[in-house]
Every structure is written in C-alpha cells, then in structure tokens.
Write a protein that holds these residues in place. Structure first.
Motif, short mmCIF file in Angstrom:
data_model
loop_
_atom_site.label_atom_id
_atom_site.label_comp_id
_atom_site.label_asym_id
_atom_site.label_seq_id
_atom_site.Cartn_x
_atom_site.Cartn_y
_atom_site.Cartn_z
N THR A 55 16.89 -1.27 7.00
CA THR A 55 16.59 -0.57 7.22
C THR A 55 14.82 -0.15 6.94
N ASP A 56 13.98 -0.63 6.24
CA ASP A 56 13.13 0.16 5.93
C ASP A 56 12.85 -1.50 6.28
N PHE A 57 11.55 -1.24 7.28
CA PHE A 57 11.16 -2.51 7.97
C PHE A 57 9.53 -2.75 7.30
N ASN A 58 8.94 -1.79 6.91
CA ASN A 58 7.45 -1.74 6.03
C ASN A 58 7.48 -1.75 4.79
N ALA A 59 8.97 -1.69 3.80
CA ALA A 59 8.34 -2.87 2.84
C ALA A 59 9.17 -3.79 2.86
N TYR A 60 9.80 -3.84 4.50
CA TYR A 60 10.53 -5.80 4.57
C TYR A 60 9.28 -6.55 4.82
N ILE A 61 8.09 -6.12 5.88
CA ILE A 61 7.35 -6.74 5.71
C ILE A 61 6.40 -7.38 4.82
N PHE A 62 6.21 -6.06 3.78
CA PHE A 62 5.14 -5.81 2.79
C PHE A 62 5.88 -7.23 2.16
N ILE A 63 7.44 -6.78 1.48
CA ILE A 63 7.56 -8.26 0.60
C ILE A 63 7.31 -10.03 0.80
N MET A 64 7.17 -9.71 2.66
CA MET A 64 7.15 -10.79 3.32
C MET A 64 5.52 -11.81 3.26
N LEU A 65 5.02 -10.45 2.86
CA LEU A 65 4.00 -10.60 2.41
C LEU A 65 3.49 -10.91 1.04
N ARG A 66 3.82 -10.18 0.44
CA ARG A 66 4.18 -10.73 -1.21
C ARG A 66 4.46 -12.26 -1.47
N ASN A 67 6.01 -12.22 -0.85
CA ASN A 67 6.13 -14.08 -0.77
C ASN A 67 4.88 -14.60 -0.36
N GLU A 68 4.90 -14.85 0.58
CA GLU A 68 3.63 -15.76 1.39
C GLU A 68 1.99 -15.31 -0.15
N VAL A 69 2.07 -14.87 -0.69
CA VAL A 69 0.56 -14.82 -1.33
C VAL A 69 1.18 -15.54 -2.54
N VAL A 70 2.50 -15.51 -2.92
CA VAL A 70 2.98 -15.54 -4.74
C VAL A 70 3.32 -17.39 -4.02
N THR A 71 4.09 -17.59 -3.13
CA THR A 71 3.91 -19.18 -2.11
C THR A 71 2.01 -19.80 -2.52
N ALA A 72 1.47 -19.23 -1.84
CA ALA A 72 0.19 -20.11 -1.23
C ALA A 72 -0.95 -20.04 -3.03
N PRO A 128 1.06 -1.25 0.13
CA PRO A 128 0.19 -0.12 -0.29
C PRO A 128 0.99 1.31 0.18
N ASN A 129 0.35 2.36 0.07
CA ASN A 129 0.97 4.02 -0.54
C ASN A 129 1.66 4.28 1.41
N GLU A 130 2.66 4.44 1.32
CA GLU A 130 3.53 4.46 2.51
C GLU A 130 3.05 4.67 3.76
N GLY A 131 2.18 6.00 3.60
CA GLY A 131 1.39 6.75 4.14
C GLY A 131 0.69 5.73 5.30
N SER A 132 0.15 4.66 4.80
CA SER A 132 -0.73 3.95 5.17
C SER A 132 -0.62 2.92 6.75
N VAL A 133 0.42 2.73 6.01
CA VAL A 133 1.16 1.59 7.48
C VAL A 133 1.66 2.97 8.34
N ALA A 134 2.11 4.22 8.36
CA ALA A 134 2.94 4.91 9.22
C ALA A 134 3.49 4.35 10.55
N MET A 135 4.37 4.17 10.48
CA MET A 135 4.47 3.34 12.45
C MET A 135 3.74 4.84 13.71
N ASP A 136 2.61 6.12 13.88
CA ASP A 136 2.86 7.07 13.97
C ASP A 136 2.53 5.99 15.86
N ALA A 137 2.09 5.14 15.93
CA ALA A 137 1.25 4.77 16.81
C ALA A 137 2.77 3.39 17.86
#
Length: 198
Positions: free
Chosen positions: A85-102, A10-19
């Motif tokens: 260095t960019d956890f937001n990108a890292y976790i969404f790439i993990m998701l992408r890989n799991e979606v492709v595997t599924a 998603p757009n970077e702002g949608s998962v900004a770690m404000d909290a």
C-alpha cells in the motif's frame, strides 16, 4: 504511514512519484515480469537510496552494492508488489534492512581481521619493512594460491564476515572441519608471506 522508517527515510516529498503516473499500475506490471516498468522504478529510486545509504556505510562501493541488493530482492519478490500500500516506505525499509546487514557484516569482518592479526607471531608486523599496501597485495596473492576449499573458507570469513558456525551451516559441514580448514589456510598464508620476505 504503516512502516517505521523515520530515521532512514527521507521526507516523503523527496521521492514523490511525480515522474511515474500510476504507481499501482507499475507495481502490477513489475509483478507480471515487465522489465521496462521495473527500470522505471529503478531509475526513479536509485539515487535517493544510494545517497541515503552512503553516509551510514562511508563507502561508495558498499553503498552501491547495498542499493543494488535492494533492487535484486525487489525483483525476486515482485509477485508480492501489488499488495503493497505504501511502496515509498516499503523500499526505504528494504534499504534500511540492507544497510543494517552490511554494517553487521563489516563489524564481523573487522573482528575476524583482528583475530587474524592476533594469530600472527608477536613480532611479525613490528618487524616488517614493507608498507601496508605491499603487505595487503602479498596477502591477496597468498589467498589466490590457496587450494580449495581453503580459498572459499577464507573468502567467506574475510570478505563476507561469516563466523565458523555460519560457514558450517551454509555448507552443511561440521564447525570442526571449518576450523581445521581455516587453520591450514592461515598457516599457508603465513608461509607464503615468510617465503616472500614479509
């Protein structure tokens, strides 16, 4: 951004770690085994990951499983988190890989189901008076009654979508043993269905 995830992130702002005040501090804490810090990441990202996976997988259960798998792998690899260095990108790439595997697993499963249907006698499905739900329930019963290791092999092909070769590699046995065992299993399933009026 170091990672290529434009089509599934998603757009970077949608998962900004404000909290979460200090992402790097949290990642160091998680690397040290801090489950409270991990829960913070989990709670923050779960909905975004799940909602992104769902349209691709078209199954709430599979999307939940895939999202859960991301966090299981994240915890298993927690020692490496401080170097990200960019956890937001890292976790969404993990998701992408799991979606492709599924999706690959689902396609393999559909292929195996099609092979199973083709292995039935030509008039088997056409002559059946029972509806699909009854037939599926009967197949489940038949599988539950299979002796080991036939039940395991059916699970690996039917539910996990593994090929004969993949099962052989996973269990350290020959492909011929896998094929022979699955042939016996399918024969037992067909016999059970015939004996119960299917």
């Amino acid at each position: 951004m170091d990672y290529e995830c434009s089509y599934i992130c998603p757009n970077e702002g949608s998962v900004a770690m404000d909290a979460i005040a200090d992402e790097r501090r949290l990642l160091r804490q998680i690397a040290g085994g801090d489950k409270t810090a991990f829960k913070g990441i989990y709670d923050h990202y779960w909905d975004d990951l799940y909602n992104l996976a769902l349209p691709f997988l078209k199954s709430t259960e599979t999307a939940q499983d895939v999202t859960q798998e991301v966090f299981l792998k994240l915890w298993a690899k927690r020692d490496s988190l401080p170097g990200i260095t960019d956890f937001n990108a890292y976790i969404f790439i993990m998701l992408r890989n799991e979606v492709v595997t599924a999706l690959r697993r689902k396609n393999r499963g559909a292929l195996h189901y099609d092979r199973y249907r083709r292995s039935l006698p030509a008039d088997f499905l056409a002559s059946q008076p029972m509806d699909l739900k009854e037939l599926e329930a009967l197949v489940r019963e038949a599988i539950l009654r299979l002796p080991p290791p036939q039940d395991l092999f059916i699970d690996l092909t039917r539910n996990q979508g593994l090929s004969h070769e993949e099962i052989a590699q996973k269990l350290g046995i020959s492909k011929k043993t896998v094929s022979n065992t699955l042939t016996k299993a399918l024969s037992n399933i067909r016999k059970y269905l015939r004996d119960h009026g299917a």
